[in-house]
Design an enzyme around this catalytic site. Sequence first.
Site, PDB file in Angstrom:
ATOM      1  N   HIS A 259       7.988   8.987 -25.394  1.00 57.27           N
ATOM      2  CA  HIS A 259       9.308   8.321 -25.439  1.00 57.27           C
ATOM      3  C   HIS A 259       8.843   7.043 -26.288  1.00 57.27           C
ATOM      4  O   HIS A 259       9.597   6.549 -27.320  1.00 57.27           O
ATOM      5  CB  HIS A 259       9.733   8.045 -24.045  1.00 57.27           C
ATOM      6  CG  HIS A 259      10.857   7.245 -24.082  1.00 57.27           C
ATOM      7  ND1 HIS A 259      12.149   7.626 -23.966  1.00 57.27           N
ATOM      8  CD2 HIS A 259      11.107   5.893 -24.243  1.00 57.27           C
ATOM      9  CE1 HIS A 259      13.135   6.917 -23.976  1.00 57.27           C
ATOM     10  NE2 HIS A 259      12.547   5.583 -24.076  1.00 57.27           N
ATOM     11  N   GLU A 260       7.954   6.219 -25.977  1.00 53.06           N
ATOM     12  CA  GLU A 260       7.639   4.967 -26.712  1.00 53.06           C
ATOM     13  C   GLU A 260       7.054   5.233 -28.127  1.00 53.06           C
ATOM     14  O   GLU A 260       7.279   4.356 -29.115  1.00 53.06           O
ATOM     15  CB  GLU A 260       6.673   4.161 -25.764  1.00 53.06           C
ATOM     16  CG  GLU A 260       7.062   3.715 -24.495  1.00 53.06           C
ATOM     17  CD  GLU A 260       8.454   3.205 -24.480  1.00 53.06           C
ATOM     18  OE1 GLU A 260       8.939   2.410 -25.399  1.00 53.06           O
ATOM     19  OE2 GLU A 260       8.997   3.131 -23.387  1.00 53.06           O
TER      20      GLU A 260
END
Length: 494
Positions: A259-260
């Site tokens: 996600h990051e």
Amino acid sequence: MKAFDELLAHRRVTEALSSVAERLSWDQETVMPRGATEQRAEEMAAMESVLHERRTDPRIGEWLDRAEPQDDEDARIIELIGRDFSRASKIPARLATELARITSLGQGIWASARANEAPEEFLPTLNEILTLKREEASALADGATGATELYDALLDDYEPDTKSADIAAIFDRMRPRLVALREEILGADHQPAALTGAFSHDAQFRLARTCATAFGYDWSRGRMDLAVHPFSSGRWQDSRITTRVVEAEPFNCIYSTIHEVGHSCYELGIDSDYAFTPLGRGVSMGVHESQSRMFENQMGRSRAFTEWLYHRLVEIFGPLSTPDATAFYETVNRVAPGYIRTEADEVQYNLHIMLRFDLERDLIAGRLDTDDLTEAWNTRFQKDFGLAVDRPSNGVLQDVHWSVGLFGYFPTYTLGNVYAGCLNRAMRAEVPDLDAGLTRGDATAGTEWLRENVQRHGALLPPRALVEQATGEPISEVPLLDYLERKFGEIYRL
């Protein structure tokens, strides 16, 4: 061009200083000694004082009046600087500085209260932050005191030109289909098993790095560290990511990392000519979330990528509790009641956001006091998810956002999911060999499509115009909901 050049030169220094301030925040959440919290708060306040003075410099107004754009890029730069100047000029320097100080303190107080399972240690500070955010919202809304105007003024920081009423309407259309799908899933005869076992901290961290590489993270311009609440930070030539590790729950680390990486790849994928200008950053948090959620979900939780991931886990940890890649794919996408937003499955994730959206609107409007927030959270969570919150870190203390003043941020997560649904449909149509690469642990086909169609543009286009240009269709929640019903209908044999 002299006025435009002077405007751009002034903004370049402001952007560089803003990047330094962001690095201070990164340091605070990763490696800063815990005893340095008060010092860091004063440093952040000092930086904000300098930045606010630059953002409200009267010369900006004079340059804007005289600046003559030579092309569409110049016109957009003038538009964005004008918008920022107008907003910053409405906020008193005292308020901007105090917000920077108290939110820097608030992050540390929140982290300690979360570790101690003690909301009473944090709520007084949250009340201070909330009071200042209401004052900020009133200033931005030109003195308006209506609940909608105040919240919309804050929302505009994260998703420009979007109103809470528009988001509420999207949520109202989404909720019935999401709830119906969840009920069908939880009542299905076929229920994937959870992953069980022990997964060592160091091995998880190494695997997370491998996954980041699979999604094209540029290690020459980034790094990965641990944080209480995963986040990404930075842009241009330095965009860093964080993750967290729970030894019994490897998906937490893996998917937080992916996600990051989506956030960082967005910033690193912006046209380098836009660096140190208003164009050199993600155009909105909704578009930002569309990138991170596509990395995490539409690609990262796909059957193709989980097949590759299954074999990597077996190589590292030995035989798993899931017998094969097909069962593993179902386990990765397992729908089950849970407390934590960042660990929620795709079906229930947006319901977590709707809860936060309603609560923070009530907080800003004054309909809900911080003293009553824990009870309000727990009551709403029981109603929406059928679970009694067992401890504050699984409830009102789980998210960092309010401690750092990010009121208006939460709805952009679901808006990002809506954008992602539209982008995913277009990407799948234009990249037919996407799954072939994902099966090999290579997301290049997908990440390059996103870079070309979304990321490289930075803030050149407004959020909705950018997504609609990339997809060729009006924005709608329907593609997301259709994707969820199709994917989970197959997994759960509905």
